[in-house]
Enzyme design. Structure first.
Site, short mmCIF file in Angstrom:
data_model
loop_
_atom_site.label_atom_id
_atom_site.label_comp_id
_atom_site.label_asym_id
_atom_site.label_seq_id
_atom_site.Cartn_x
_atom_site.Cartn_y
_atom_site.Cartn_z
N GLU A 243 0.95 -1.49 -0.22
CA GLU A 243 -0.04 -0.28 0.23
C GLU A 243 0.51 1.62 0.12
OE1 GLU A 243 -2.07 2.78 3.24
OE2 GLU A 243 -2.36 0.43 3.53
N ASP B 293 0.35 4.18 -2.99
CA ASP B 293 -0.02 5.41 -3.07
C ASP B 293 1.03 6.58 -3.42
OD1 ASP B 293 -1.46 7.84 -1.32
OD2 ASP B 293 0.89 7.35 -0.42
N ASP C 275 -7.25 0.81 0.29
CA ASP C 275 -5.84 0.45 0.65
C ASP C 275 -5.36 -0.72 -0.03
OD1 ASP C 275 -5.53 2.63 2.53
OD2 ASP C 275 -5.89 0.80 4.24
N GLU D 298 -4.35 1.01 -3.33
CA GLU D 298 -3.30 0.81 -3.65
C GLU D 298 -1.89 -0.13 -3.35
OE1 GLU D 298 -3.38 5.86 -1.91
OE2 GLU D 298 -3.54 3.76 -0.12
#
Length: 225
Positions: A40, A44, A113, A116
């Protein structure tokens, strides 16, 4: 034979060479063993870069402020959760018993989450250009419809303006919990808002993201009052 993961890969438009990566991307920290938070973290950063690069070339005359607001709209948790629902990610997530019982597979933060984490997994399984192509295919309609301007204000700004317009006091944000290692923390923020009975909760990988998530939820609740 079609496995559930085969079905998900068709939805996201990418077939993994290393199946362990997609399984890891779908594993929440509440489940036993390895989980998706490192993926994640990676996803991101990759998502932010790909969207920033596209906006820079798509809007050559737009200033930094408007581009930042457009990017924030596109990469915020609410938008990522929408993508997660489009992929029906809740059907594939691996959650611990507590999260399963509380409906974690429907929660915006968990879906966001996981999206990502999938981006991070695609990058590790392929390369920069492949993950760029995948992200832009997911975002095509959103990128084509987004426009610079006031509608791209972030949730905290919109909440503040909403309250000021009604002569209500400004929201108060309080960090109530921080968990995880320094490089991989989850912040929990309470937001007290006039017109909402209980403090609104927001979670994120930074204080700012948690505050934005709380403000987004507060706006949704105020719009239903």
């Amino acid at each position: 034979m079609n496995s559930p993961i085969d079905k998900l890969e068709r939805k996201i438009g990418y077939q993994f060479n290393d199946a362990d990566l997609i399984h890891l991307a779908l594993t929440h920290r509440s489940a036993a063993g390895k989980h998706n938070e490192r993926l994640e973290f990676l996803g991101d950063s990759i998502l932010s870069f790909v969207i920033a690069d596209d906006l820079y070339h798509r809007f050559p005359k737009v200033n930094e402020g408007d581009m930042s607001r457009m990017r924030a709209t596109l990469v915020r948790g609410h938008t990522l959760a929408e993508l997660g629902r489009e992929f029906e990610l809740g059907d594939y997530l691996k959650l611990g018993p507590g999260e399963l019982k509380s409906g974690g597979f429907r929660r915006d933060s968990i879906l966001a989450d996981a999206v990502e984490a999938i981006i991070g997994a695609v990058y590790l399984d392929s390369d920069t250009e492949v993950v760029r192509r995948i992200i832009l295919s997911w975002y095509q309609s959103r990128l084509e419809s987004i426009q610079p301007g006031v509608s791209q204000k972030d949730p905290k700004t919109r909440l503040q303006e909403f309250l000021q317009g009604r002569r209500n006091p400004l929201p108060v944000y309080t960090v109530t919990n921080i968990k995880g290692e320094a490089h991989n923390q989850e912040f929990t923020v309470e937001c007290e808002v006039a017109g909402v009975d209980k403090p609104v909760i927001g979670k994120g990988t930074s204080r700012r993201k948690a505050e934005q998530a709380a403000a987004e939820t507060a706006l949704e609740q105020l719009s239903n009052v």
